[in-house]
Each structure stands twice: as C-alpha cells, then as structure tokens.
Scaffold this motif. Structure first.
Motif, short mmCIF file in Angstrom:
data_model
loop_
_atom_site.label_atom_id
_atom_site.label_comp_id
_atom_site.label_asym_id
_atom_site.label_seq_id
_atom_site.Cartn_x
_atom_site.Cartn_y
_atom_site.Cartn_z
N HIS A 167 0.80 -1.23 0.00
CA HIS A 167 0.00 0.00 0.00
C HIS A 167 0.83 1.27 0.00
O HIS A 167 0.27 2.36 -0.16
N ALA A 168 2.14 1.16 0.16
CA ALA A 168 2.98 2.36 0.21
C ALA A 168 3.18 3.00 -1.16
O ALA A 168 3.59 4.15 -1.25
N GLN A 169 2.87 2.27 -2.23
CA GLN A 169 3.12 2.78 -3.59
C GLN A 169 2.20 3.95 -3.91
O GLN A 169 0.97 3.80 -3.93
N GLU A 170 2.79 5.10 -4.21
CA GLU A 170 2.03 6.30 -4.57
C GLU A 170 1.84 6.42 -6.07
O GLU A 170 1.06 7.27 -6.54
N LYS A 171 2.55 5.60 -6.85
CA LYS A 171 2.43 5.60 -8.30
C LYS A 171 2.03 4.20 -8.75
O LYS A 171 2.83 3.43 -9.27
N MET A 172 0.77 3.89 -8.53
CA MET A 172 0.30 2.53 -8.72
C MET A 172 0.09 2.21 -10.20
O MET A 172 -0.51 2.99 -10.94
N THR A 173 0.58 1.05 -10.61
CA THR A 173 0.38 0.53 -11.96
C THR A 173 0.04 -0.96 -11.85
O THR A 173 0.01 -1.53 -10.76
N PHE A 174 -0.15 -1.60 -13.00
CA PHE A 174 -0.47 -3.03 -12.96
C PHE A 174 0.69 -3.86 -12.41
O PHE A 174 0.49 -4.97 -11.94
N TRP A 175 1.91 -3.30 -12.42
CA TRP A 175 3.05 -4.00 -11.84
C TRP A 175 2.95 -4.07 -10.32
O TRP A 175 3.58 -4.92 -9.69
N THR A 176 2.17 -3.17 -9.71
CA THR A 176 2.11 -3.07 -8.25
C THR A 176 1.51 -4.33 -7.62
O THR A 176 1.71 -4.57 -6.42
N ASP A 177 0.79 -5.11 -8.37
CA ASP A 177 0.16 -6.31 -7.83
C ASP A 177 1.16 -7.21 -7.11
O ASP A 177 0.84 -7.85 -6.12
N ASP A 178 2.39 -7.28 -7.61
CA ASP A 178 3.40 -8.17 -7.03
C ASP A 178 4.29 -7.48 -6.00
O ASP A 178 5.25 -8.08 -5.51
N ARG A 179 3.98 -6.26 -5.64
CA ARG A 179 4.77 -5.52 -4.66
C ARG A 179 4.40 -6.02 -3.25
O ARG A 179 3.54 -5.46 -2.57
#
Length: 317
Positions: A167-179
C-alpha cells in the motif's frame, strides 16, 4: 474442455526440456538434477506466460487513459523488479526449495491417513456434465478465500506490517500487484494452495485459475481511468473499484473494497465503496520513506522491521 490446453502446454514444456535444458545438463554433467530442473523450468514458463498475458492486457489500457502521468518512474521500475522476481526468478526458486519438503511431508501424511480430497463434482454429481459451471464454482470459492485473506492482512497488526509494503506505492500501476514482502507472498501461496487442495481443485484446472485471478488482480491495479458502470462494478472488480482500496484514506485497518475478482463479497459483508468517477491519490500516509521510495531490498528490510515491532508489541500487550 480443458484437456487440449493442458496437452498443448505439457507438449511445449516437454519439447523445451528435451531439446534445450536436458542437453545442457548432460553437457555440464548434471543429469542428477534433471527432475528439479524440469520443475524449475515449469515455474519459469508458467511465470513468463502470466507476465506476458498481463502485459498484453494492461499496458495498452494504461497508455490509453491513465489516471496519472509521471516524469519520474523509478519507483515503478521497483515494482517491475518485484514482478520479475516473483514470477520468473528468485522467489519461485526459494518457494520451491523451502516448501518442497513440507509439501512432500504433508502429502505423505495425507496418503497414510487414506484421505482423498473431495471435489465439487463428487459432492454435486450434476456438475460432472457441466465442467464450465464447476470451474466457475471453484473460482468463486477461491475468491471468497482471497477476500478474507485480504481483510485479515488489514486487520491483524503483524500482517499489516507486511502488507503495508503493497500500500505504500504512490504511483500505482499493474506492476504493483506483485509488490509484496516475501513472507507475505509465501503465506498467500500456502493459503491459496491449501484451500485449492481442501476443495479438490483438479490439478489441470489450477494453473488456468491462477492465470485468471492474476490478470484480474493486475488489471485492478492498473493506472487507467476505467470503471465497469453501475451494474458491471457489482459483477467484477474494476481498476476504479480497487483504486478506492489503495486510496490514502483507505490504508490500514479502515480498508474497503477487499474483493479480488467479485465485488459481491464486499456487498455481502458491507465493506464495499461503489462511488463512481472517483480515482483517489494512492499510498499510505504513515509509510516510511524506505517503503515509498526504497528499492526492493530496502523495502524488504523495512517490512521485516515493522513485522518484528508488531510482534514485540503484541507480546508486550
């Protein structure tokens, strides 16, 4: 109906192993590793298939109508590293090495007990002639399990300490799923795989279910101004629906929109937010700089520290 796809995939992996991997092992004098190498190659090919399908679906959408545009995309590249590590590289190997022994031990216990996992076709004989309906019910049950895993990630302090990386990602993209933290990923794999085993998902259908949920989750994280309309938003999770979950006002225990595939669960348990045309800023206001802007290693270390502090706090209480 799934057999032709399964046979095609098996034929391709067998051909690749026999014509590329096995000769390389023979030349290196490492044929004793052949079985492990085949399992690892299967990991890699299946991961590559997932990444390719997700990219083909999500990247054009993000280019078409993005919610946000950024000049500095370094933190996005960190999420790309997460995906490649999780789907193609180190993490599947770690999971294989760590969990293979556990899986073998559990399989031995099950065999000794004489227990055979039931499946929906056994419990509901009418489904034997309706494979598509049975397949849909397996997805529905697994999605129900994923909804509750996601809620627990937000409500249990030590689990949120891990999940907060996501949830820390401020620039969310489809890559964020695996973060995700590696421990969180392993818990998720055990949760999902354990439930699939418990309800008797046929081995041939399991990879296809994984791909469907993988594409759905990645699409829901995409940086695209897209909703499915008043009716569609209640049938399938959209990027707008899930973006509300990642909004700065939805972090931590006050989460909403936990569903992975079907918003029905959020409707049933009253955790849904169906406001339309709302695309909030994403991120966690309480996240440290390491979680927001750090690389993969820094985020893993910070997540582990947060986990330790949460566990110590729970023991002290």
């Amino acid at each position: 109906m799934f057999d032709p796809v399964i046979r095609l995939y098996d034929a391709f992996t067998s051909w690749l192993f026999q014509n590329a991997v096995q000769p390389a092992l023979y030349a290196a004098g490492m044929m004793e590793w052949a079985d492990d190498a085949f399992s690892w190659m299967d990991f890699f090919i299946f991961g590559l298939l997932q990444v390719s399908v997700v990219y083909a679906v999500c990247r054009p959408l993000e280019a078409w109508r993005p919610v946000e545009r950024w000049d500095d995309r370094r933190v996005v590249w960190t999420d790309v590293a997460y995906t490649l590590l999780a789907r193609l590289g180190l993490l599947p190997l770690m999971a294989f090495v760590i969990l293979a022994g556990v899986q073998a031990q559990v399989a031995g216990w099950i065999a000794d007990a004489g227990w055979v996992a039931p499946n929906l076709e056994t419990l509901i004989p009418a489904l034997e002639t309706r494979p598509l309906l049975a397949f849909a019910l397996y997805i529905l049950i697994l999605d129900f399990g994923e909804y509750w895993r996601h809620r627990l990630q937000h409500s249990i302090p030590w689990w949120w300490a891990l999940h907060s990386i996501h949830h820390a990602q401020e620039k969310m993209t489809f890559w964020t799923d695996d973060r995700n933290h590696v421990i969180d990923d392993m818990i998720a794999a055990l949760w999902f795989g354990g439930l699939a085993l418990l309800i008797g998902v046929p081995p041939g259908q399991f990879p296809l279910i994984v791909v469907i949920l993988r594409v759905a989750e990645s699409l829901s994280h995409a940086n695209v101004r897209l909703s499915f309309g008043r009716v569609g938003e209640r049938l399938l999770v959209s990027p707008r629906f899930h973006r509300l979950h990642h909004g700065v006002l939805s972090a931590g225990e006050e989460g909403r929109n936990f569903a992975v595939l079907f918003p029905f669960w959020d409707m049933l348990f009253r955790t849904g937010d169906f406001r339309r045309d709302v695309f909030p800023r994403t991120g966690d206001p309480e996240a440290s700089a390491d979680l927001v802007r750090g690389g993969w290693w820094r985020q893993q270390v910070e997540g582990t520290r947060r986990l330790w502090r949460a566990l110590r706090g729970a023991r002290a209480a």
